[in-house]
Design a protein around this motif. Structure first.
Motif, short mmCIF file in Angstrom:
data_model
loop_
_atom_site.label_atom_id
_atom_site.label_comp_id
_atom_site.label_asym_id
_atom_site.label_seq_id
_atom_site.Cartn_x
_atom_site.Cartn_y
_atom_site.Cartn_z
N PHE A 68 1.27 -3.29 1.95
CA PHE A 68 1.25 -2.99 3.38
C PHE A 68 2.39 -2.02 3.72
O PHE A 68 3.47 -2.09 3.14
N MET A 83 -2.82 -1.47 5.56
CA MET A 83 -3.01 -2.57 4.63
C MET A 83 -3.93 -2.11 3.50
O MET A 83 -5.10 -1.78 3.75
N ASP A 90 -5.40 -12.56 2.70
CA ASP A 90 -4.95 -11.78 3.86
C ASP A 90 -5.82 -12.04 5.09
O ASP A 90 -5.51 -11.52 6.17
#
Length: 120
Positions: A68, A83, A90
């Motif tokens: 990220f 991301m 996640d």
């Protein structure tokens, strides 16, 4: 009125990428830090990343380091969270919030959140 609004959440496959946006208004952005947090239902909110607007210093949770990237566009008053290499872990609702600094001292303003789903 201090305000932040998140956008950019979506459903992606593992290994995919998303860019979240946090658009801010109603305050002097350079006086604060903006953090991204995430929370799954029934779990505590977790700090993901933070950026000090004045000097651009960034901080990341160990779970997202190398995947990220947080950045800012002061003119657009927007903070981004890029991301990459997303994993099923996640999957969460992602929030941005206003903080006094990146020790996560909250001002107490967060957005409504944006949902990220990572699944095959």
């Amino acid at each position: 009125q201090l305000r932040v609004v998140e956008s950019g959440g979506a459903s992606v496959q593992p290994g995919g990428s998303l860019r979240l946006s946090c658009t801010t208004s109603g305050f002097t952005l350079e006086w604060y830090a903006i953090a991204w947090l995430r929370q799954a239902r029934g779990k505590e909110r977790e700090g993901v990343s933070c950026i000090s607007i004045a000097d651009g210093k960034t901080y990341y949770a160990d779970s997202v380091k190398g995947r990220f990237t947080i950045s800012r566009d002061n003119g657009a008053r927007t903070i981004y969270l890029q991301m990459n290499n997303l994993k099923p872990d996640d999957t969460d609702v992602y929030y941005c919030g206003i903080y006094y600094d990146c020790s996560y001292r909250p001002v107490g303003v967060w957005g409504q959140g944006t949902q990220v789903n990572v699944s095959a």
